[in-house]
Motif scaffolding. Structure first.
Motif, PDB file in Angstrom:
ATOM      1  N   LEU A  35      33.919  12.023 -10.888  1.00 28.42           N
ATOM      2  CA  LEU A  35      33.672  10.594 -11.097  1.00 28.42           C
ATOM      3  C   LEU A  35      33.876   9.816  -9.803  1.00 28.42           C
ATOM      4  O   LEU A  35      33.112   8.900  -9.487  1.00 28.42           O
ATOM      5  CB  LEU A  35      34.603  10.053 -12.174  1.00 28.42           C
ATOM      6  N   TRP A  36      34.911  10.181  -9.060  1.00 24.88           N
ATOM      7  CA  TRP A  36      35.170   9.503  -7.790  1.00 24.88           C
ATOM      8  C   TRP A  36      34.022   9.739  -6.803  1.00 24.88           C
ATOM      9  O   TRP A  36      33.578   8.815  -6.123  1.00 24.88           O
ATOM     10  CB  TRP A  36      36.486  10.005  -7.198  1.00 24.88           C
ATOM     11  N   LEU A  37      33.531  10.983  -6.734  1.00 27.88           N
ATOM     12  CA  LEU A  37      32.404  11.288  -5.863  1.00 27.88           C
ATOM     13  C   LEU A  37      31.161  10.507  -6.285  1.00 27.88           C
ATOM     14  O   LEU A  37      30.407  10.000  -5.443  1.00 27.88           O
ATOM     15  CB  LEU A  37      32.104  12.784  -5.882  1.00 27.88           C
ATOM     16  N   ALA A  38      30.949  10.411  -7.599  1.00 27.74           N
ATOM     17  CA  ALA A  38      29.786   9.660  -8.094  1.00 27.74           C
ATOM     18  C   ALA A  38      29.874   8.204  -7.673  1.00 27.74           C
ATOM     19  O   ALA A  38      28.882   7.609  -7.229  1.00 27.74           O
ATOM     20  CB  ALA A  38      29.712   9.777  -9.616  1.00 27.74           C
ATOM     21  N   TRP A  39      31.053   7.609  -7.785  1.00 29.89           N
ATOM     22  CA  TRP A  39      31.224   6.213  -7.378  1.00 29.89           C
ATOM     23  C   TRP A  39      31.053   6.053  -5.869  1.00 29.89           C
ATOM     24  O   TRP A  39      30.410   5.110  -5.407  1.00 29.89           O
ATOM     25  CB  TRP A  39      32.601   5.712  -7.800  1.00 29.89           C
ATOM     26  N   GLN A  40      31.596   6.975  -5.095  1.00 28.05           N
ATOM     27  CA  GLN A  40      31.441   6.908  -3.646  1.00 28.05           C
ATOM     28  C   GLN A  40      29.970   7.007  -3.238  1.00 28.05           C
ATOM     29  O   GLN A  40      29.553   6.451  -2.222  1.00 28.05           O
ATOM     30  CB  GLN A  40      32.237   8.034  -2.975  1.00 28.05           C
ATOM     31  N   ALA A  41      29.185   7.714  -4.039  1.00 28.15           N
ATOM     32  CA  ALA A  41      27.771   7.888  -3.705  1.00 28.15           C
ATOM     33  C   ALA A  41      26.956   6.630  -3.979  1.00 28.15           C
ATOM     34  O   ALA A  41      26.038   6.312  -3.233  1.00 28.15           O
ATOM     35  CB  ALA A  41      27.188   9.062  -4.492  1.00 28.15           C
TER      36      ALA A  41
ATOM     37  N   ARG B 286      21.266   9.544  -2.738  1.00 31.77           N
ATOM     38  CA  ARG B 286      22.643   9.210  -3.075  1.00 31.77           C
ATOM     39  C   ARG B 286      22.743   8.784  -4.533  1.00 31.77           C
ATOM     40  O   ARG B 286      23.707   9.113  -5.222  1.00 31.77           O
ATOM     41  CB  ARG B 286      23.193   8.127  -2.144  1.00 31.77           C
ATOM     42  N   TYR B 287      21.738   8.063  -5.024  1.00 27.64           N
ATOM     43  CA  TYR B 287      21.761   7.640  -6.428  1.00 27.64           C
ATOM     44  C   TYR B 287      21.496   8.819  -7.366  1.00 27.64           C
ATOM     45  O   TYR B 287      22.082   8.905  -8.447  1.00 27.64           O
ATOM     46  CB  TYR B 287      20.737   6.532  -6.669  1.00 27.64           C
ATOM     47  N   VAL B 288      20.611   9.713  -6.940  1.00 28.39           N
ATOM     48  CA  VAL B 288      20.371  10.914  -7.742  1.00 28.39           C
ATOM     49  C   VAL B 288      21.651  11.736  -7.839  1.00 28.39           C
ATOM     50  O   VAL B 288      22.057  12.181  -8.925  1.00 28.39           O
ATOM     51  CB  VAL B 288      19.230  11.757  -7.129  1.00 28.39           C
ATOM     52  N   MET B 289      22.295  11.916  -6.687  1.00 30.30           N
ATOM     53  CA  MET B 289      23.526  12.703  -6.659  1.00 30.30           C
ATOM     54  C   MET B 289      24.620  12.034  -7.472  1.00 30.30           C
ATOM     55  O   MET B 289      25.334  12.685  -8.258  1.00 30.30           O
ATOM     56  CB  MET B 289      23.978  12.860  -5.196  1.00 30.30           C
TER      57      MET B 289
ATOM     58  N   ILE C 192      29.966   8.850   1.058  1.00 30.98           N
ATOM     59  CA  ILE C 192      30.141  10.270   0.784  1.00 30.98           C
ATOM     60  C   ILE C 192      28.846  11.028   0.986  1.00 30.98           C
ATOM     61  O   ILE C 192      28.800  12.066   1.630  1.00 30.98           O
ATOM     62  CB  ILE C 192      30.662  10.478  -0.655  1.00 30.98           C
ATOM     63  N   PHE C 193      27.752  10.511   0.449  1.00 27.77           N
ATOM     64  CA  PHE C 193      26.488  11.223   0.532  1.00 27.77           C
ATOM     65  C   PHE C 193      25.447  10.460   1.341  1.00 27.77           C
ATOM     66  O   PHE C 193      24.712  11.041   2.114  1.00 27.77           O
ATOM     67  CB  PHE C 193      25.928  11.494  -0.868  1.00 27.77           C
ATOM     68  N   ALA C 194      25.353   9.142   1.150  1.00 26.32           N
ATOM     69  CA  ALA C 194      24.256   8.392   1.761  1.00 26.32           C
ATOM     70  C   ALA C 194      24.290   8.379   3.269  1.00 26.32           C
ATOM     71  O   ALA C 194      23.300   8.687   3.917  1.00 26.32           O
ATOM     72  CB  ALA C 194      24.253   6.966   1.232  1.00 26.32           C
ATOM     73  N   PRO C 195      25.406   7.980   3.903  1.00 29.22           N
ATOM     74  CA  PRO C 195      25.394   7.917   5.349  1.00 29.22           C
ATOM     75  C   PRO C 195      25.543   9.297   5.956  1.00 29.22           C
ATOM     76  O   PRO C 195      26.571   9.638   6.510  1.00 29.22           O
ATOM     77  CB  PRO C 195      26.578   7.036   5.711  1.00 29.22           C
ATOM     78  N   THR C 196      24.537  10.119   5.798  1.00 30.95           N
ATOM     79  CA  THR C 196      24.529  11.406   6.474  1.00 30.95           C
ATOM     80  C   THR C 196      24.391  11.147   7.955  1.00 30.95           C
ATOM     81  O   THR C 196      24.219  10.022   8.405  1.00 30.95           O
ATOM     82  CB  THR C 196      23.342  12.244   5.996  1.00 30.95           C
ATOM     83  N   LEU C 197      24.439  12.208   8.723  1.00 32.46           N
ATOM     84  CA  LEU C 197      24.308  12.040  10.168  1.00 32.46           C
ATOM     85  C   LEU C 197      23.004  11.354  10.530  1.00 32.46           C
ATOM     86  O   LEU C 197      22.949  10.572  11.468  1.00 32.46           O
ATOM     87  CB  LEU C 197      24.404  13.420  10.838  1.00 32.46           C
TER      88      LEU C 197
ATOM     89  N   LEU D 104      21.829  22.719 -11.812  1.00 36.29           N
ATOM     90  CA  LEU D 104      21.362  21.376 -11.470  1.00 36.29           C
ATOM     91  C   LEU D 104      22.276  20.712 -10.459  1.00 36.29           C
ATOM     92  O   LEU D 104      21.811  20.100  -9.490  1.00 36.29           O
ATOM     93  CB  LEU D 104      21.281  20.524 -12.748  1.00 36.29           C
ATOM     94  N   VAL D 105      23.575  20.838 -10.664  1.00 37.81           N
ATOM     95  CA  VAL D 105      24.533  20.265  -9.713  1.00 37.81           C
ATOM     96  C   VAL D 105      24.434  20.969  -8.362  1.00 37.81           C
ATOM     97  O   VAL D 105      24.452  20.332  -7.301  1.00 37.81           O
ATOM     98  CB  VAL D 105      25.963  20.361 -10.265  1.00 37.81           C
ATOM     99  N   ALA D 106      24.323  22.295  -8.389  1.00 38.41           N
ATOM    100  CA  ALA D 106      24.189  23.046  -7.142  1.00 38.41           C
ATOM    101  C   ALA D 106      22.929  22.638  -6.389  1.00 38.41           C
ATOM    102  O   ALA D 106      22.923  22.538  -5.159  1.00 38.41           O
ATOM    103  CB  ALA D 106      24.167  24.549  -7.438  1.00 38.41           C
TER     104      ALA D 106
END
Length: 228
Positions: free
Chosen positions: A85-91, A207-210, A98-103, A12-14
Motif C-alpha cells: 500500500l505504501w509503494l502504491a501511494w508513493q507511485a 507509475r499509475y499502472v504500477m 518510487i516509480f515515476a522519477p526514474t533516471l 501480473l505484479v512481476a
C-alpha cells in the motif's frame, strides 16, 4: 500448492515491476547499445543468476521463519501488505518518487544530465565480465530482495504444506516473466531507449499502472485477512 489464479496475480505484479525501468533494464539496454544483442543476452544471464541467489535466500529464509515462529511469519505477511500500500501511494501521489522519477525522467528534468539510455563510449568487455557485471547489478539491488520478502509471504499457504516448493514456484514465475520481457527489450533496445528517453508521458502512465496494481493486490490481501 498454488492455484492458477494466485499464479496469474503474481505474474501480473512481476510483469508490472519488470516494465518499470530500473538497474537491470538500464544495464542490459546499455550493453546492447554498445556491444550488440549477444552482449545484452550475456548480461541478462548474469541478471538471471542474481535472481536465483535472491530467490534461494528468500525461500529458505521464509521457510525457516515459518517453522521457527509462525506468528512472526504472519506479522511479516501483514507488514508486506502494508508495504505494498505504501509503494502504491508513493507511485501515484503528486511528486511521487518510487516509480515515476526514474533516471530517464530525472535526466529530462535536469539540464546537463545525461539520459540513462543514450549510447556511451563503454568499453567492449568480454562475456565473462559482462555476465559478472549483470550478476552483481542484480545481486546488489535492494529492491529485488524487498520484492521477494514482501510479495512472497502474500502468496504462501503454510496449511497446504511444501512452503519451500511454493516459494520456488513463485520465483520460477517471476524469473520467467523477467527473462522473457528483458529478452524482448534487448532485441528492441535501440527503439526502446529512444522511447524511454523522450516519452515522459509513459513515465507518468506506468507509475499509475504500477500504483493501481500494487494497491489492488494489497487491498485484496488485507480484505482476505479480515474475512478469514
Amino acid at each position: 500448492m498454488l492455484t492458477a489464479q494466485e499464479l496469474i496475480w503474481f505474474a501480473l505484479v512481476a510483469l508490472a515491476l519488470v516494465l518499470t525501468p530500473g538497474p537491470n533494464m538500464i544495464y542490459c539496454i546499455s550493453r546492447t547499445l554498445c556491444q550488440g544483442r549477444a552482449a545484452g543476452m550475456v548480461s541478462l544471464g548474469g541478471v538471471a543468476l542474481g535472481f536465483v541467489v535472491h530467490l534461494l535466500g528468500a525461500s529458505f529464509g521464509l521457510s525457516a521463519l515459518l517453522l521457527a515462529a509462525p506468528l512472526a511469519f504472519s506479522a511479516l505477511k501483514l507488514a508486506g501488505a502494508l508495504y505494498l500500500l505504501w509503494l502504491a501511494w508513493q507511485a501515484v501521489k503528486p511528486g511521487g518518487n518510487i516509480f515515476a522519477p526514474t533516471l530517464a525522467a530525472r535526466a529530462a528534468a535536469l539540464p546537463g544530465v545525461a539520459m540513462p539510455f543514450e549510447t556511451r563510449a563503454l568499453p567492449h568487455d568480454p562475456p565473462r565480465k559482462l555476465f559478472l557485471m549483470g550478476f552483481m547489478t542484480n545481486l546488489l539491488n535492494p529492491k529485488v530482495a524487498m520484492f521477494y520478502l514482501s510479495f512472497f509471504p502474500q502468496f504462501l499457504h503454510p496449511e497446504r504444506g511444501q512452503v519451500l516448493l511454493q516459494s520456488l514456484s513463485l520465483g520460477a514465475v517471476q524469473i520467467t516473466v523477467s527473462l522473457a520481457i528483458n529478452t524482448v527489450i534487448i532485441f528492441f533496445a535501440a527503439g526502446l531507449a529512444v522511447f524511454l528517453n523522450r516519452n515522459i508521458t509513459w513515465m507518468r502512465v506506468q507509475r499509475y499502472v504500477m500504483g493501481t496494481v500494487l494497491g489492488l493486490l494489497a487491498l485484496r490481501l488485507l480484505t482476505e485477512k479480515r474475512t478469514a
